[in-house]
Design a protein around this motif. Sequence first.
Motif, PDB file in Angstrom:
ATOM      1  N   ALA A  61       0.830  -1.209   0.000  1.00  0.00           N
ATOM      2  CA  ALA A  61       0.000   0.000   0.000  1.00  0.00           C
ATOM      3  C   ALA A  61       0.863   1.257   0.000  1.00  0.00           C
ATOM      4  O   ALA A  61       0.575   2.218  -0.724  1.00  0.00           O
ATOM      5  CB  ALA A  61      -0.936  -0.014   1.204  1.00  0.00           C
ATOM      6  N   GLU A  62       1.919   1.261   0.799  1.00  0.00           N
ATOM      7  CA  GLU A  62       2.822   2.422   0.832  1.00  0.00           C
ATOM      8  C   GLU A  62       3.514   2.610  -0.502  1.00  0.00           C
ATOM      9  O   GLU A  62       3.660   3.741  -0.981  1.00  0.00           O
ATOM     10  CB  GLU A  62       3.859   2.265   1.942  1.00  0.00           C
ATOM     11  CG  GLU A  62       3.340   2.604   3.314  1.00  0.00           C
ATOM     12  CD  GLU A  62       4.393   2.435   4.405  1.00  0.00           C
ATOM     13  OE1 GLU A  62       5.474   1.866   4.137  1.00  0.00           O
ATOM     14  OE2 GLU A  62       4.124   2.881   5.528  1.00  0.00           O
ATOM     15  N   PRO A  67      -3.992   4.649   0.657  1.00  0.00           N
ATOM     16  CA  PRO A  67      -4.242   4.730   2.102  1.00  0.00           C
ATOM     17  C   PRO A  67      -4.514   3.337   2.673  1.00  0.00           C
ATOM     18  O   PRO A  67      -4.999   2.456   1.966  1.00  0.00           O
ATOM     19  CB  PRO A  67      -5.490   5.617   2.209  1.00  0.00           C
ATOM     20  CG  PRO A  67      -6.167   5.472   0.889  1.00  0.00           C
ATOM     21  CD  PRO A  67      -5.078   5.236  -0.125  1.00  0.00           C
ATOM     22  N   PHE A  68      -4.192   3.169   3.939  1.00  0.00           N
ATOM     23  CA  PHE A  68      -4.469   1.898   4.601  1.00  0.00           C
ATOM     24  C   PHE A  68      -5.960   1.843   4.923  1.00  0.00           C
ATOM     25  O   PHE A  68      -6.521   2.792   5.451  1.00  0.00           O
ATOM     26  CB  PHE A  68      -3.688   1.779   5.916  1.00  0.00           C
ATOM     27  CG  PHE A  68      -2.197   1.889   5.776  1.00  0.00           C
ATOM     28  CD1 PHE A  68      -1.543   1.500   4.621  1.00  0.00           C
ATOM     29  CD2 PHE A  68      -1.440   2.379   6.816  1.00  0.00           C
ATOM     30  CE1 PHE A  68      -0.173   1.590   4.508  1.00  0.00           C
ATOM     31  CE2 PHE A  68      -0.070   2.472   6.724  1.00  0.00           C
ATOM     32  CZ  PHE A  68       0.567   2.086   5.554  1.00  0.00           C
ATOM     33  N   LYS A  69      -6.576   0.715   4.604  1.00  0.00           N
ATOM     34  CA  LYS A  69      -7.993   0.520   4.903  1.00  0.00           C
ATOM     35  C   LYS A  69      -8.199  -0.913   5.362  1.00  0.00           C
ATOM     36  O   LYS A  69      -7.554  -1.834   4.859  1.00  0.00           O
ATOM     37  CB  LYS A  69      -8.853   0.803   3.673  1.00  0.00           C
ATOM     38  CG  LYS A  69      -8.789   2.248   3.193  1.00  0.00           C
ATOM     39  CD  LYS A  69      -9.717   2.519   2.043  1.00  0.00           C
ATOM     40  CE  LYS A  69      -9.124   1.925   0.785  1.00  0.00           C
ATOM     41  NZ  LYS A  69      -9.882   2.209  -0.418  1.00  0.00           N
ATOM     42  N   ILE A  70      -9.102  -1.077   6.311  1.00  0.00           N
ATOM     43  CA  ILE A  70      -9.395  -2.410   6.854  1.00  0.00           C
ATOM     44  C   ILE A  70      -9.885  -3.339   5.745  1.00  0.00           C
ATOM     45  O   ILE A  70      -9.434  -4.482   5.638  1.00  0.00           O
ATOM     46  CB  ILE A  70     -10.450  -2.327   7.982  1.00  0.00           C
ATOM     47  CG1 ILE A  70      -9.942  -1.507   9.156  1.00  0.00           C
ATOM     48  CG2 ILE A  70     -10.890  -3.717   8.427  1.00  0.00           C
ATOM     49  CD1 ILE A  70      -8.852  -2.156   9.961  1.00  0.00           C
ATOM     50  N   THR A  71     -10.780  -2.851   4.911  1.00  0.00           N
ATOM     51  CA  THR A  71     -11.345  -3.687   3.851  1.00  0.00           C
ATOM     52  C   THR A  71     -10.272  -4.132   2.870  1.00  0.00           C
ATOM     53  O   THR A  71     -10.203  -5.315   2.514  1.00  0.00           O
ATOM     54  CB  THR A  71     -12.462  -2.925   3.104  1.00  0.00           C
ATOM     55  OG1 THR A  71     -13.380  -2.405   4.063  1.00  0.00           O
ATOM     56  CG2 THR A  71     -13.192  -3.826   2.136  1.00  0.00           C
ATOM     57  N   ASP A  72      -9.423  -3.201   2.444  1.00  0.00           N
ATOM     58  CA  ASP A  72      -8.336  -3.571   1.525  1.00  0.00           C
ATOM     59  C   ASP A  72      -7.380  -4.565   2.169  1.00  0.00           C
ATOM     60  O   ASP A  72      -6.906  -5.500   1.528  1.00  0.00           O
ATOM     61  CB  ASP A  72      -7.554  -2.328   1.089  1.00  0.00           C
ATOM     62  CG  ASP A  72      -8.314  -1.474   0.091  1.00  0.00           C
ATOM     63  OD1 ASP A  72      -9.356  -1.941  -0.414  1.00  0.00           O
ATOM     64  OD2 ASP A  72      -7.868  -0.348  -0.182  1.00  0.00           O
ATOM     65  N   LYS A 103      -2.568   0.716  13.059  1.00  0.00           N
ATOM     66  CA  LYS A 103      -1.841   1.359  11.963  1.00  0.00           C
ATOM     67  C   LYS A 103      -2.816   2.026  10.992  1.00  0.00           C
ATOM     68  O   LYS A 103      -2.586   3.142  10.523  1.00  0.00           O
ATOM     69  CB  LYS A 103      -0.975   0.317  11.244  1.00  0.00           C
ATOM     70  CG  LYS A 103       0.153   0.894  10.470  1.00  0.00           C
ATOM     71  CD  LYS A 103       1.152  -0.178  10.090  1.00  0.00           C
ATOM     72  CE  LYS A 103       2.360   0.447   9.465  1.00  0.00           C
ATOM     73  NZ  LYS A 103       3.418  -0.490   9.182  1.00  0.00           N
ATOM     74  N   VAL A 104      -3.919   1.357  10.701  1.00  0.00           N
ATOM     75  CA  VAL A 104      -4.955   1.935   9.835  1.00  0.00           C
ATOM     76  C   VAL A 104      -5.577   3.146  10.521  1.00  0.00           C
ATOM     77  O   VAL A 104      -5.753   4.208   9.906  1.00  0.00           O
ATOM     78  CB  VAL A 104      -6.033   0.880   9.492  1.00  0.00           C
ATOM     79  CG1 VAL A 104      -7.186   1.508   8.729  1.00  0.00           C
ATOM     80  CG2 VAL A 104      -5.433  -0.278   8.694  1.00  0.00           C
TER      81      VAL A 104
END
Length: 160
Positions: A61-62, A67-72, A103-104
């Motif tokens: 992701a980085e 962006p960090f997302k729970i679903t992703d 972290k998210v």
Amino acid sequence: MPEEKKKKAPAKKKPAKKSEEIKKLKKKTGRPRKKAPVGRPLKYETPEALQAALNNYFETAEANEKPFKITDMCIYIGFTKDMLKDYENREEFSYSVKMAKLKVESQYEDRLIERGNSGDIFGIKNFGWTDRIETVNKTSMEITGSVESFLQSDKEGIKM
């Protein structure tokens, strides 16, 4: 003709009750029998394997500036959100899942500070944040004087 006696078939043994079976097995092995596993086998057998998958998600992701997302994160590691909750409730995996969620949440918090839009506010509320103000009122009453003087004033009535 003499009457022939019919021979009865040997009686069948009744199946032993489960507790008796366990007692017999315990006598043989010194321990009760293991229960067969119930449900689907774990996708990640060890916390280290799960942690490696989570780290891989965050690195990817980085690198892609996403962006960090729970679903992703769930999709990336092959989980449903229910499976993620299940792993979070398992003692050995709890720390890894909670840290990933933090972290998210941290990234939502950073975006909220930078941009302050309602989408980030909504996202952070899903992590238990609230924007309502709770007020606590504490009142106290101090009574001075004696009970006799209070009763006397009550007979005379309140003077205003």
